[in-house]
Scaffold this motif. Structure first.
Motif, mmCIF file in Angstrom:
data_model
loop_
_atom_site.group_PDB
_atom_site.id
_atom_site.type_symbol
_atom_site.label_atom_id
_atom_site.label_comp_id
_atom_site.label_asym_id
_atom_site.label_seq_id
_atom_site.Cartn_x
_atom_site.Cartn_y
_atom_site.Cartn_z
ATOM 1 N N TRP A 364 0.948 -1.388 -0.115
ATOM 2 C CA TRP A 364 0.169 0.150 0.005
ATOM 3 C C TRP A 364 0.660 1.267 -0.280
ATOM 4 N N ARG A 365 1.785 1.313 0.522
ATOM 5 C CA ARG A 365 3.297 2.701 0.704
ATOM 6 C C ARG A 365 2.891 2.743 -0.814
ATOM 7 N N GLN A 366 4.058 1.854 -1.679
ATOM 8 C CA GLN A 366 4.254 2.280 -2.659
ATOM 9 C C GLN A 366 2.886 2.092 -3.596
ATOM 10 N N LYS A 367 2.154 1.914 -3.248
ATOM 11 C CA LYS A 367 0.591 2.042 -4.693
ATOM 12 C C LYS A 367 0.017 4.083 -4.165
ATOM 13 N N LEU A 368 0.656 4.504 -3.063
ATOM 14 C CA LEU A 368 0.036 5.406 -2.270
ATOM 15 C C LEU A 368 1.725 6.427 -2.596
#
Length: 545
Positions: A364-368
């Protein structure tokens, strides 16, 4: 083939034959076979024309119009129309994000006559609801040696073109839920899936990626050893731990092989004849992936013997790889879980451990990372993993999406980043707005543990999500804008049909056709065509080898 010169439409001032009076009488009687009577009435009223009856679940002529390959004009001047009139409100998303639109009036048409045009040929089309289905009566003039009681070559050409269009090769998932339909929206969800999105034990993930490819590449080995080229796998474990997303990644991988493998997805098959229809379709589509969602609801005491006979019987199941999912392996029929010749490998999808939860947080961190409005440092991933013990992947996703939605709503209302000095220093991570809101959402979810929150787990839900998670794809574009204003994205527009006002299902007053109905309610009659290629040639859909 002849064109519309075979018969002519009379001027509107002349008296044309009408069917509605008889239709009214037929429906006012006691037990009747209305189809027989309508066919007889049409032959009496149009003695010079061939009458062909076509179930709309087989070849839907108005959907062919909606796709832009024919035109149809509702004849309200020369024949009565039976319809319901109602209001269709704006979508939930339109209301939720204030995107404008106040709904519209629409008609549900049960009896109507159309002037139908296709490939320079003219037809009269009666679309009539009989019981729970629709029957289309197609009228056109005979040509050559045909009589009015013959099959019409022109009508046959139209139906063949529709059949080729329905079976043309395009990405889709074949879904069975009482009947077969081709679901392009589900394919869109599958196409977005990737093994990069699947957080699993590395060894298990590697095995899943290899097992299907090895099966479909190993026909020669099965033949050499003289064993049937078929196999079955079972994905089991608590709801929300990766079974669905792994299936989607498998389906996408198989479609993008050098020799694509089609996926057939069974949502429900409560009766023996449903199971028969499932395996008939699978055999006609081999090689294929046949998926049984929640197989414990498909194979019941009433159907178990028939299911086992379809799997083990005399008919050839070569090229069929079955994958069944269940949340309750202990409740599964032993004939499924303990019979290697049917399902020979079981894969457990447990709740994620701490490392896997940290990997999911990093996902999720990479997604955001390209969302400047959200501060998400790497050190938060370990902290998130620590406070989400016993969470399934479904709960983790719900926590992330609920957090993002809450942040977006707060900032939309103008109170996004002001914490009014609530940071008392007890938790140094509280300076991150994402972390504070995530903790709050985790507390809410823990209070709901064991509720129906995570009861949905299946391909039937387009995103494989539930609750707030279903809103994520619509809300996330807003997060890139610090003002959190704008149109909130939207669904991909459909191409408008080249049609005056035919409609199937509901026809709205703006002339737009409701395309939500499935393009094909039953593929059984077209299964022999499924392995052939279709092409669009000079205004006609054709199929061939």
């Amino acid at each position: 083939m002849s064109t519309s010169e075979a018969f002519t439409f009379l001027e509107k001032d002349d008296k044309q034959p009408q069917l509605f009076d008889e239709f009214q009488k037929f429906n006012s009687g006691k037990a009747t076979d209305i189809d027989v009577q309508i066919t007889s009435a049409l032959r009496a009223k149009y003695p010079e024309l061939c009458v062909t009856s076509v179930p709309s679940s087989n070849c839907n002529l108005l959907q062919f119009v909606a796709a832009g390959y024919a035109t149809a004009h509702l004849d309200k001047e020369n024949e009565s129309v039976l319809r319901w009139r109602g209001f269709v409100g704006p979508s939930h998303r339109v209301l939720k994000y204030n995107l404008g639109g106040s709904g519209h009036l629409a008609d549900a048409i049960f009896f109507a006559k159309y002037n139908y045009e296709w490939n320079s040929h003219s037809f009269i089309l009666y679309n009539v609801t009989i019981g729970y289905g629709k029957v289309q009566y197609v009228l056109t003039g005979p040509v050559g040696d045909e009589t009015t009681y013959s099959n019409s070559a022109i009508t046959d050409a139209l139906l063949s073109s529709i059949g080729a269009w329905l079976t043309k090769e395009e990405p889709a998932i074949y879904v069975y839920d009482g009947f077969w339909r081709r679901d392009a929206k589900l394919w869109e969800s599958v196409e977005k899936s990737s093994w990069d999105d699947v957080i699993l034990d590395p060894k298990m993930k590697k095995a899943l990626k290899e097992v299907t490819g090895k099966f479909f590449d190993s026909k020669d080995i099965y033949d050499e050893f003289g064993v049937p080229w078929k196999r079955g796998l079972i994905f089991h474990g608590p709801v929300g731990n990766g079974k669905t997303i792994s299936l989607k990644a498998l389906m996408r991988t198989l479609y993008h092989r050098d020799s694509p493998v089609v996926s057939l997805y069974v949502k429900s098959a409560p009766y023996s004849y449903n199971i028969r229809a499932v395996f008939q379709m699978a055999r006609s589509m081999t090689p294929c992936l046949l998926i049984f969602e929640d197989i414990d609801t498909v194979v019941t005491q009433a159907t178990r013997s028939y299911f086992f006979n379809e799997v083990d019987g005399l008919e050839n199941n070569d090229g069929i790889l079955m994958i069944a999912t269940t949340n309750h392996l202990d409740q599964l029929d032993p004939g499924l879980s303990k019979r290697p010749s049917r399902f020979d490998r079981l894969y457990l999808f447990p709740r994620p451990n701490k490392d896997e939860r940290a990997l999911y947080a990093e996902y999720w961190r990479q997604k955001l990372k390209n969302k400047p409005a959200i501060e998400f440092p790497k050190k938060l991933t370990t902290s998130i993993a620590e406070i989400t013990d016993d969470f399934s992947f479904a709960y983790l996703k719900e926590a992330f999406v609920a957090t993002l939605l809450e942040l977006a709503r707060n900032r939309t209302m103008g109170d996004g980043s002001d914490d009014d000095g609530d940071d008392d220093g007890d938790d140094p991570l509280d300076k991150y707005e994402l972390w504070k809101e995530f903790k709050a959402q985790v507390k809410v979810l823990r209070d709901e543990m064991g509720s129906s929150l995570s009861s949905a787990d299946g391909l039937g839900v387009p995103d494989g999500t539930h609750g707030n998670a279903a809103d994520y794809e619509e809300m996330i574009p807003l997060l890139a804008d610090t003002s959190l204003r704008g149109n909130g994205g939207g669904s991909q527009p459909c191409r408008e049909p080249s049609v005056a006002a035919p409609g199937f299902g509901f026809l709205d007053t703006r002339g737009a056709v409701d395309k939500s109905a499935p393009a094909l309610s039953s593929l059984s009659s077209f299964s022999p065509l499924a392995s052939k290629r279709a092409k669009y040639n000079d205004g006609v859909w054709e199929w061939g080898l």
